[in-house]
Design an enzyme around this catalytic site. Structure first.
Site, PDB file in Angstrom:
ATOM      1  N   MET A   1      -4.431  -5.706   4.490  1.00 11.65           N
ATOM      2  CA  MET A   1      -3.280  -6.644   4.097  1.00 11.65           C
ATOM      3  C   MET A   1      -1.942  -5.706   4.561  1.00 11.65           C
ATOM      4  O   MET A   1      -2.023  -4.619   3.727  1.00 11.65           O
ATOM      5  CB  MET A   1      -3.072  -6.849   2.495  1.00 11.65           C
ATOM      6  CG  MET A   1      -3.855  -5.826   1.800  1.00 11.65           C
ATOM      7  SD  MET A   1      -4.134  -6.210  -0.113  1.00 11.65           S
ATOM      8  CE  MET A   1      -5.980  -5.627   0.040  1.00 11.65           C
ATOM      9  N   ASN A   2      -1.442  -6.140   5.304  1.00 13.35           N
ATOM     10  CA  ASN A   2      -0.141  -5.150   5.562  1.00 13.35           C
ATOM     11  C   ASN A   2       0.979  -5.893   4.455  1.00 13.35           C
ATOM     12  O   ASN A   2       2.012  -6.376   4.955  1.00 13.35           O
ATOM     13  CB  ASN A   2       0.355  -5.408   7.009  1.00 13.35           C
ATOM     14  CG  ASN A   2      -0.294  -4.497   8.007  1.00 13.35           C
ATOM     15  OD1 ASN A   2      -1.124  -3.622   7.393  1.00 13.35           O
ATOM     16  ND2 ASN A   2      -0.369  -4.582   9.498  1.00 13.35           N
ATOM     17  N   ALA A  86      -7.469  -2.163   2.882  1.00 15.08           N
ATOM     18  CA  ALA A  86      -6.283  -2.757   2.897  1.00 15.08           C
ATOM     19  C   ALA A  86      -6.619  -3.666   4.215  1.00 15.08           C
ATOM     20  O   ALA A  86      -7.528  -4.366   4.383  1.00 15.08           O
ATOM     21  CB  ALA A  86      -5.135  -1.819   3.169  1.00 15.08           C
ATOM     22  N   SER A  87      -5.671  -4.047   5.029  1.00 13.15           N
ATOM     23  CA  SER A  87      -5.742  -4.959   6.168  1.00 13.15           C
ATOM     24  C   SER A  87      -6.749  -4.768   7.045  1.00 13.15           C
ATOM     25  O   SER A  87      -7.176  -5.578   7.853  1.00 13.15           O
ATOM     26  CB  SER A  87      -4.596  -5.313   6.893  1.00 13.15           C
ATOM     27  OG  SER A  87      -3.669  -6.145   6.001  1.00 13.15           O
ATOM     28  N   VAL A  88      -7.291  -3.550   7.174  1.00  9.40           N
ATOM     29  CA  VAL A  88      -8.672  -3.369   8.106  1.00  9.40           C
ATOM     30  C   VAL A  88      -9.645  -4.032   7.470  1.00  9.40           C
ATOM     31  O   VAL A  88     -10.534  -4.516   8.351  1.00  9.40           O
ATOM     32  CB  VAL A  88      -8.852  -1.929   8.362  1.00  9.40           C
ATOM     33  CG1 VAL A  88     -10.226  -1.453   9.026  1.00  9.40           C
ATOM     34  CG2 VAL A  88      -7.647  -1.148   9.000  1.00  9.40           C
TER      35      VAL A  88
END
Length: 843
Positions: A1-2, A86-88
């Protein structure tokens, strides 16, 4: 999640190894050495807390783990520590969707409603969610608006928010690419629904176990699972570690909250070269750029950014204290993994080092042993301030990093760099790029375009590019400049026609789009004097419509001052924009002592909703053209000249700064000149106007034909205006002429603060910094606080004073010990350093 929300590192190295034994690795050896030294520098400067792993063809070439995985227990990081990706995380979510599609459980082209009936958008497909082409708004805004601070957001409750409130889509599905965390949370819900089991169970069964991952799992806020080797997020805040981990939004799964270690991520990366999880044909779509409705593409697939014809596949993540990155160089079979938990955005630097580019390391500087006055008006406090590049990074009890440059403040006051809201220094910067007139009094930002005269922004920026300067520059757009362009030099002495006003408005809008602060007027000067209120209000409205402000040398500071103040109040009321009176003063002898009434008039307007403010310089004499002494522009009227002598200025104390028609007059008072000519001062005044006018006609290209410093204010009024809570300090200065050009700010600090106790030092500095920035609408300037630009002044409150005087108007101030602009030292020990970091500041 950016999605970005926002602790110091512990100083111990945990693990570090690298090897060059595998085939092909010698070419990487220099890069890995650079990477290693880079990480060491970053760690020693509290800019890295995490793990880096480099592999080639599945073989680990380099690993390094620095810092702690739990700032409370000091648990050391290792390559098995499990970070919130996170966004990974999105590439894992995409993989599970691909598995379901391959098994015939779902189709990318089906509407999301097929699987989630409560989803309110009929045309958005599963593929739109995967590719970030749905047009859905971010769920954070919905959650903040419609849920309470104790509510934990879940996938189900997020879906219900969409169902209940149905926010408008930002664009139609497929029209463009725009990163969207909402879409991947919905994908998480689809996995749960179609997979017929909780997503964490599906993940464990279909990814973790087949790949034999040891430290990979889904974990979320209020999760019932017991995480293995979980790393906790933190951030560094003013020299201390502060927890920055899961929050109430973290009950959702899909856009983040997959945890994994560097070792497991390498296993995952290698599996993507095989068919252990899905067939090669299925996986290929994940690495294919999305095609938009207009047939263009965007380099994003299913959870992967795609670069260089799919030779580089990558994704980054940023959430609370976690910053993550995985890059797969598919042509070289190399993998770069970065996992951090200290809020350290080191991804760019790590990638540069690995790829053999010279990494641009942040530069820090520590200023210690100072009394901090931060620009808010708060009382001084003892502190240290750390700069990072051009910004303020930390404030507090700080110690120097290894090899860090340090300035000992010697107990002096450190304040934000002063902002001069009304300056005429720009014209002299071509010859004086060190800006000594400005920096010697602690000013780091000057605001040009005043009194209705301005440079066009393109020209100003081109000048700065050709000739960098020591200080920052912002500008208003001048009313007179617009008039000259629209009406011509010979058409200024009349009101503008409707089509000319329209032309001026168009010019102003263009300048506003280029960063102008707003509209400035000099209504007392001939170029604008003949404009009417309607013309000014129309132009001011154009500035207001562009988000700008209005500043004015009002139409009269003497005979018609009441009407002039009424005019600027009306402009503020009509346009609903902030309006400011330039260099507030009373320049009519019969009105001396009426500053309280003027301020009461302004306060009444403020109470009625007009945001009116003022700036003021600390002198009882002004500098302008002789012609302003004739308010009716009747320069040959003896009665008007006599009125000027008796009411508008004191000829015995008013000095001609320049007089091109007879240079011998420069430096003399009008009274002196009258004696030389055996005339009365009123007769001399008319003669000077006529001689200057004749000279100007014969020399049309001449600039600055005449100028006078007029003694016409009463100091008690000046002090009242300076002390008004909505007045900021300005200089109205330039190079040469009036001493204010070199000493206005230091005069306030010495004469009015230290000697006369007009106001506390912190109040005066607030009027030079935080309040000024507020009046101008400047962002990230005027305060000493983390993230703001590092424009700073170090001053000695016991010795600070102005030394510029009439006849010595360029004498440097004392007590200004050092000045930084954008973190660069530009002035020290009454000398310029030669650094020219100044920038143009756009609105």
């Amino acid at each position: 999640m950016n999605r970005i929300l926002h602790l110091p590192l512990l100083a111990f190295l945990i693990s570090f190894s690298y090897a060059f034994g595998q085939k092909g690795t010698p070419l990487l050896a220099p890069n890995l050495k650079t990477l290693d030294s880079t990480l060491t520098v970053l760690y020693n400067r509290a800019m890295f807390n995490g793990v880096v792993l480099v592999a080639e063809k599945g073989k680990v070439l380099y690993t390094k783990a620095l810092g702690t995985g739990n700032s409370t227990t000091n648990e050391p990081l290792t390559t098995n520590s499990a970070f919130n990706l996170a966004s990974v995380s999105k590439q894992f979510i995409a993989m599970m969707i691909m598995q379901l599609q391959e098994r015939g459980k779902l189709s990318y082209e089906e509407p999301v409603q097929t699987y989630l009936p409560d989803f309110p958008y009929a045309t958005i497909t599963v593929r739109d969610l995967l590719n970030h082409t749905s047009g859905l708004p971010e769920y954070f805004d919905l959650a903040q608006k419609y849920t309470g601070p104790l509510d934990t957001l879940t996938n189900d409750s997020m879906l219900q928010l969409l169902h209940q409130h149905q926010p408008e889509v930002i664009f139609q599905p497929g029209d463009r690419w725009e990163y969207c965390n909402t879409g991947y949370v919905l994908l998480g819900s689809i996995i749960t629904k179609v997979g017929s089991m909780p997503i964490e169970t599906f993940f464990d069964k279909n990814i973790v176990k087949p790949l034999k991952l040891k430290n990979t799992y889904i974990y979320y806020h209020k999760s019932s699972t017991m995480p293995r080797n979980r790393v906790y997020g933190f951030r560094r805040e003013n020299g201390k570690n502060v927890p920055d981990d899961l929050i109430r939004l973290d009950g959702v799964i899909g856009d983040g909250n997959v945890y994994s270690s560097a070792n497991d991520l390498l296993t995952w990366s290698q599996a993507l070269y095989t068919e252990k999880l899905v067939k090669a044909a299925t996986l290929k779509e994940a690495f294919t750029p999305v095609k938009l409705n207009d047939a263009t593409t965007y380099p994003y697939g299913f959870g992967w950014m795609i670069d260089d014809s799919a030779k580089v596949l990558m994704h980054t993540g940023s959430w609370v204290g976690f910053r993550t990155m995985i890059i797969r160089y598919t042509d070289k079979k190399q993998t770069l993994i970065l996992l951090t938990n200290g809020g350290n955005a080191a991804g760019r630097i790590v990638r540069e080092a690995f790829e053999g580019k010279a990494p641009q390391l942040p530069q820090t500087h520590l200023i210690t042993n100072v009394q901090l006055i931060d620009g808010t008006g708060a009382t001084p406090r003892k502190a240290a301030v750390r700069l990072r590049n051009d910004r303020i990074w930390e404030i507090g009890e700080l110690t120097a990093f290894p090899n860090e440059s340090v300035t000992d403040g010697k107990g002096f006051v450190l304040a934000p760099g002063f902002i001069d809201s009304h300056s005429h220094h720009v014209g002299g910067l071509n010859k004086q790029p060190d800006a000594l007139a400005v920096v010697n009094q602690g000013i780091t930002t000057i605001v040009s375009g005043q009194d209705g005269g301005s440079y066009w922004i393109d020209s100003l920026q081109a000048q700065l590019k050709r000739n960098p300067v020591a200080v920052n520059i912002a500008t208003y757009t001048g009313h007179a400049t617009l008039r000259q362009k629209a009406l011509g030099a010979n058409g200024l002495f009349r009101t503008a026609k409707p089509e000319e006003v329209d032309k001026m408005k168009a010019l102003l809008r263009t300048e506003m789009s280029k960063g102008s602060l707003g509209l400035s007027t000099g209504l007392e000067y001939e170029e604008a004097f003949f404009s009417n209120r309607d013309e000014v209000i129309q132009l001011a409205q154009a500035a207001a419509d562009s988000g700008g402000r209005y500043i004015s040398h009002i139409r009269s500071e003497d005979v018609l001052i009441d009407d002039a103040i009424d005019e600027i109040i009306e402009i503020g009321r009509a346009t609903k924009m902030p309006v400011q009176i330039s260099h507030l003063k009373i320049a009519l002898r019969d009105k001396w002592g009426q500053s309280s009434q003027v301020l009461a008039q302004l306060e009444r307007a403020r109470a009625q909703g007009v945001n009116i403010t003022a700036d003021c310089y600390p002198y009882d004499y002004w500098m302008s053209t002789i012609r302003v002494l004739f308010p009716k522009r009747d320069y040959t009227n003896a009665t008007s000249a006599e009125f000027a002598v008796n009411q508008l200025f004191d000829p015995t104390q008013s000095v001609l700064v320049r007089f091109a028609a007879n240079p011998a007059y420069a430096g003399k008072t009008v009274g002196n000149i009258a004696q030389l000519r055996n005339e009365k001062p009123a007769q001399t005044l008319m003669g000077l106007v006529a001689e200057a006018s004749a000279f100007a006609q014969k020399n049309p290209d001449a600039e600055g034909v005449e100028g006078i410093m007029g003694k016409s204010m009463d100091e008690p009024d000046v002090k009242n205006f300076l002390a008004w809570s909505h007045t900021n300090i300005c200089s109205d200065g330039a190079y040469g002429g009036h001493p204010r050009g070199y000493g206005a700010f230091t005069r306030v600090l010495g004469r009015y603060v230290r000697d006369q106790k007009l106001m506390p030092l912190e109040t005066a500095i607030y009027k030079m910094t935080g309040l000024t920035a507020e009046h101008l609408g400047l962002k990230n300037r005027g305060l000493i606080t983390p993230g703001y630009f590092a424009d700073l002044v170090l001053l000695n409150p016991d010795t600070v004073q102005d030394n510029a005087r009439i006849g010595e108007s360029s004498a440097l101030s004392t007590g200004i010990e050092a000045v930084w602009v954008a973190g660069k030292l530009v002035y020290q020990d009454q000398k310029a350093t030669g650094a020219h970091p100044g920038v143009f500041i756009r609105r």
